[in-house]
Design a protein around this motif. Sequence first.
Motif, PDB file in Angstrom:
ATOM      1  N   ASP A 297       0.857  -1.193   0.000  1.00  0.00           N
ATOM      2  CA  ASP A 297       0.000   0.000   0.000  1.00  0.00           C
ATOM      3  C   ASP A 297       0.892   1.242   0.000  1.00  0.00           C
ATOM      4  OD1 ASP A 297      -1.761   2.113   0.483  1.00  0.00           O
ATOM      5  OD2 ASP A 297      -2.914   1.014   1.992  1.00  0.00           O
ATOM      6  N   VAL A 298       1.214   1.720  -1.202  1.00  0.00           N
ATOM      7  CA  VAL A 298       2.154   2.831  -1.352  1.00  0.00           C
ATOM      8  C   VAL A 298       1.646   4.090  -0.649  1.00  0.00           C
ATOM      9  CG1 VAL A 298       3.338   4.316  -3.009  1.00  0.00           C
ATOM     10  CG2 VAL A 298       3.073   1.889  -3.492  1.00  0.00           C
ATOM     11  N   THR A 299       0.337   4.350  -0.686  1.00  0.00           N
ATOM     12  CA  THR A 299      -0.223   5.537  -0.039  1.00  0.00           C
ATOM     13  C   THR A 299      -0.030   5.470   1.467  1.00  0.00           C
ATOM     14  OG1 THR A 299      -1.854   5.784  -1.795  1.00  0.00           O
ATOM     15  CG2 THR A 299      -2.320   6.916   0.277  1.00  0.00           C
ATOM     16  N   ALA A 300      -0.348   4.329   2.073  1.00  0.00           N
ATOM     17  CA  ALA A 300      -0.186   4.167   3.518  1.00  0.00           C
ATOM     18  C   ALA A 300       1.284   4.223   3.912  1.00  0.00           C
ATOM     19  CB  ALA A 300      -0.816   2.861   3.981  1.00  0.00           C
ATOM     20  N   GLN A 301       2.157   3.675   3.071  1.00  0.00           N
ATOM     21  CA  GLN A 301       3.586   3.717   3.374  1.00  0.00           C
ATOM     22  C   GLN A 301       4.116   5.143   3.304  1.00  0.00           C
ATOM     23  OE1 GLN A 301       5.603   0.834   0.906  1.00  0.00           O
ATOM     24  NE2 GLN A 301       5.127  -0.809   2.339  1.00  0.00           N
ATOM     25  N   MET A 302       3.636   5.935   2.357  1.00  0.00           N
ATOM     26  CA  MET A 302       4.063   7.333   2.274  1.00  0.00           C
ATOM     27  C   MET A 302       3.598   8.101   3.498  1.00  0.00           C
ATOM     28  SD  MET A 302       5.790   9.462   0.606  1.00  0.00           S
ATOM     29  CE  MET A 302       6.051  11.197   0.585  1.00  0.00           C
ATOM     30  N   GLN A 303       2.357   7.837   3.924  1.00  0.00           N
ATOM     31  CA  GLN A 303       1.842   8.503   5.123  1.00  0.00           C
ATOM     32  C   GLN A 303       2.698   8.145   6.338  1.00  0.00           C
ATOM     33  OE1 GLN A 303      -2.347   8.186   5.820  1.00  0.00           O
ATOM     34  NE2 GLN A 303      -2.201   9.075   7.853  1.00  0.00           N
ATOM     35  N   ARG A 304       3.073   6.866   6.479  1.00  0.00           N
ATOM     36  CA  ARG A 304       3.916   6.439   7.603  1.00  0.00           C
ATOM     37  C   ARG A 304       5.283   7.104   7.527  1.00  0.00           C
ATOM     38  NH1 ARG A 304       4.552   4.504  12.778  1.00  0.00           N
ATOM     39  NH2 ARG A 304       3.631   2.488  12.505  1.00  0.00           N
ATOM     40  N   ALA A 305       5.866   7.176   6.327  1.00  0.00           N
ATOM     41  CA  ALA A 305       7.174   7.816   6.170  1.00  0.00           C
ATOM     42  C   ALA A 305       7.106   9.288   6.580  1.00  0.00           C
ATOM     43  CB  ALA A 305       7.665   7.676   4.731  1.00  0.00           C
ATOM     44  N   LEU A 306       6.031   9.981   6.195  1.00  0.00           N
ATOM     45  CA  LEU A 306       5.879  11.389   6.593  1.00  0.00           C
ATOM     46  C   LEU A 306       5.658  11.532   8.098  1.00  0.00           C
ATOM     47  CD1 LEU A 306       3.792  12.810   3.625  1.00  0.00           C
ATOM     48  CD2 LEU A 306       6.187  13.295   4.172  1.00  0.00           C
ATOM     49  N   GLU A 307       4.939  10.587   8.703  1.00  0.00           N
ATOM     50  CA  GLU A 307       4.777  10.600  10.159  1.00  0.00           C
ATOM     51  C   GLU A 307       6.126  10.406  10.846  1.00  0.00           C
ATOM     52  OE1 GLU A 307       1.923   7.508  10.899  1.00  0.00           O
ATOM     53  OE2 GLU A 307       0.261   8.691  10.104  1.00  0.00           O
ATOM     54  N   ASN A 308       6.945   9.495  10.322  1.00  0.00           N
ATOM     55  CA  ASN A 308       8.274   9.273  10.887  1.00  0.00           C
ATOM     56  C   ASN A 308       9.153  10.510  10.718  1.00  0.00           C
ATOM     57  OD1 ASN A 308       7.507   6.717  11.648  1.00  0.00           O
ATOM     58  ND2 ASN A 308       8.586   5.675  10.002  1.00  0.00           N
ATOM     59  N   LEU A 309       9.069  11.156   9.560  1.00  0.00           N
ATOM     60  CA  LEU A 309       9.822  12.391   9.332  1.00  0.00           C
ATOM     61  C   LEU A 309       9.378  13.467  10.315  1.00  0.00           C
ATOM     62  CD1 LEU A 309      11.790  14.169   7.741  1.00  0.00           C
ATOM     63  CD2 LEU A 309       9.941  14.585   6.098  1.00  0.00           C
ATOM     64  N   SER A 310       8.081  13.615  10.489  1.00  0.00           N
ATOM     65  CA  SER A 310       7.546  14.597  11.426  1.00  0.00           C
ATOM     66  C   SER A 310       8.031  14.321  12.843  1.00  0.00           C
ATOM     67  CB  SER A 310       6.018  14.581  11.379  1.00  0.00           C
ATOM     68  OG  SER A 310       5.490  15.523  12.272  1.00  0.00           O
ATOM     69  N   ASN A 311       8.077  13.055  13.223  1.00  0.00           N
ATOM     70  CA  ASN A 311       8.564  12.665  14.548  1.00  0.00           C
ATOM     71  C   ASN A 311      10.029  13.054  14.724  1.00  0.00           C
ATOM     72  OD1 ASN A 311       9.281  11.346  16.930  1.00  0.00           O
ATOM     73  ND2 ASN A 311       8.137   9.511  16.445  1.00  0.00           N
ATOM     74  N   ALA A 312      10.857  12.772  13.711  1.00  0.00           N
ATOM     75  CA  ALA A 312      12.277  13.130  13.781  1.00  0.00           C
ATOM     76  C   ALA A 312      12.457  14.642  13.876  1.00  0.00           C
ATOM     77  CB  ALA A 312      13.021  12.575  12.564  1.00  0.00           C
ATOM     78  N   LEU A 313      11.682  15.388  13.098  1.00  0.00           N
ATOM     79  CA  LEU A 313      11.774  16.848  13.134  1.00  0.00           C
ATOM     80  C   LEU A 313      11.330  17.407  14.481  1.00  0.00           C
ATOM     81  CD1 LEU A 313      10.453  17.725   9.575  1.00  0.00           C
ATOM     82  CD2 LEU A 313      12.788  18.063  10.426  1.00  0.00           C
ATOM     83  N   SER A 314      10.271  16.839  15.060  1.00  0.00           N
ATOM     84  CA  SER A 314       9.794  17.358  16.340  1.00  0.00           C
ATOM     85  C   SER A 314      10.801  17.121  17.448  1.00  0.00           C
ATOM     86  CB  SER A 314       8.431  16.770  16.701  1.00  0.00           C
ATOM     87  OG  SER A 314       8.533  15.406  17.007  1.00  0.00           O
ATOM     88  N   ALA A 315      11.668  16.116  17.306  1.00  0.00           N
ATOM     89  CA  ALA A 315      12.703  15.855  18.304  1.00  0.00           C
ATOM     90  C   ALA A 315      13.721  16.991  18.393  1.00  0.00           C
ATOM     91  CB  ALA A 315      13.407  14.536  18.002  1.00  0.00           C
ATOM     92  N   VAL A 316      13.781  17.832  17.352  1.00  0.00           N
ATOM     93  CA  VAL A 316      14.697  18.985  17.365  1.00  0.00           C
ATOM     94  C   VAL A 316      13.929  20.300  17.307  1.00  0.00           C
ATOM     95  CG1 VAL A 316      16.697  17.769  16.441  1.00  0.00           C
ATOM     96  CG2 VAL A 316      15.090  18.816  14.863  1.00  0.00           C
ATOM     97  N   GLY A 317      12.628  20.242  17.641  1.00  0.00           N
ATOM     98  CA  GLY A 317      11.822  21.458  17.720  1.00  0.00           C
ATOM     99  C   GLY A 317      11.345  22.009  16.390  1.00  0.00           C
ATOM    100  N   CYS A 318      11.273  21.162  15.369  1.00  0.00           N
ATOM    101  CA  CYS A 318      10.828  21.594  14.042  1.00  0.00           C
ATOM    102  C   CYS A 318       9.601  20.797  13.625  1.00  0.00           C
ATOM    103  CB  CYS A 318      11.934  21.372  13.009  1.00  0.00           C
ATOM    104  SG  CYS A 318      13.412  22.340  13.300  1.00  0.00           S
ATOM    105  N   GLY A 319       9.051  21.137  12.461  1.00  0.00           N
ATOM    106  CA  GLY A 319       7.916  20.412  11.915  1.00  0.00           C
ATOM    107  C   GLY A 319       7.991  20.373  10.402  1.00  0.00           C
ATOM    108  N   LEU A 320       6.999  19.751   9.787  1.00  0.00           N
ATOM    109  CA  LEU A 320       6.975  19.631   8.333  1.00  0.00           C
ATOM    110  C   LEU A 320       6.983  20.989   7.633  1.00  0.00           C
ATOM    111  CD1 LEU A 320       4.450  16.661   7.959  1.00  0.00           C
ATOM    112  CD2 LEU A 320       6.941  16.586   7.733  1.00  0.00           C
ATOM    113  N   ARG A 321       6.409  22.007   8.265  1.00  0.00           N
ATOM    114  CA  ARG A 321       6.379  23.349   7.656  1.00  0.00           C
ATOM    115  C   ARG A 321       7.756  24.003   7.589  1.00  0.00           C
ATOM    116  NH1 ARG A 321       0.843  26.330   8.727  1.00  0.00           N
ATOM    117  NH2 ARG A 321      -0.500  24.509   8.748  1.00  0.00           N
ATOM    118  N   ASP A 322       8.722  23.452   8.312  1.00  0.00           N
ATOM    119  CA  ASP A 322      10.070  24.018   8.326  1.00  0.00           C
ATOM    120  C   ASP A 322      10.978  23.429   7.254  1.00  0.00           C
ATOM    121  OD1 ASP A 322       9.736  25.715  10.674  1.00  0.00           O
ATOM    122  OD2 ASP A 322       9.558  23.831  11.782  1.00  0.00           O
TER     123      ASP A 322
END
Length: 88
Positions: A48-73
């Motif tokens: 499920d490529v759509t679900a996998q992309m959503q999970r990858a973006l959630e993981n990216l968002s999690n990594a960014l939030s660990a340094v005080g950033c978000g997807l908008r940055d």
Amino acid sequence: MGVSLIKAEGLFAHAPYAYASLADPPGLVFTAGACPIDATGAVTSPGDVTAQMQRALENLSNALSAVGCGLRDILKMTVYVAAHELAG
């Protein structure tokens, strides 16, 4: 210039790389490895490529939030999509 390697909570802890690194100065954040895997390292939603992309973006968002950033940055992002046959 110093670099801090970031291991974000909730992401697979045994990856052979840091999900984010913080450069000081000027405070730039570099990310890597926002794959569609869960905290145990298992690929989520095989086929499920759509679900996998959503999970990858959630993981990216999690990594960014660990340094005080978000997807908008995000200044630039590169996404690699494997062939459907290889997607899990």
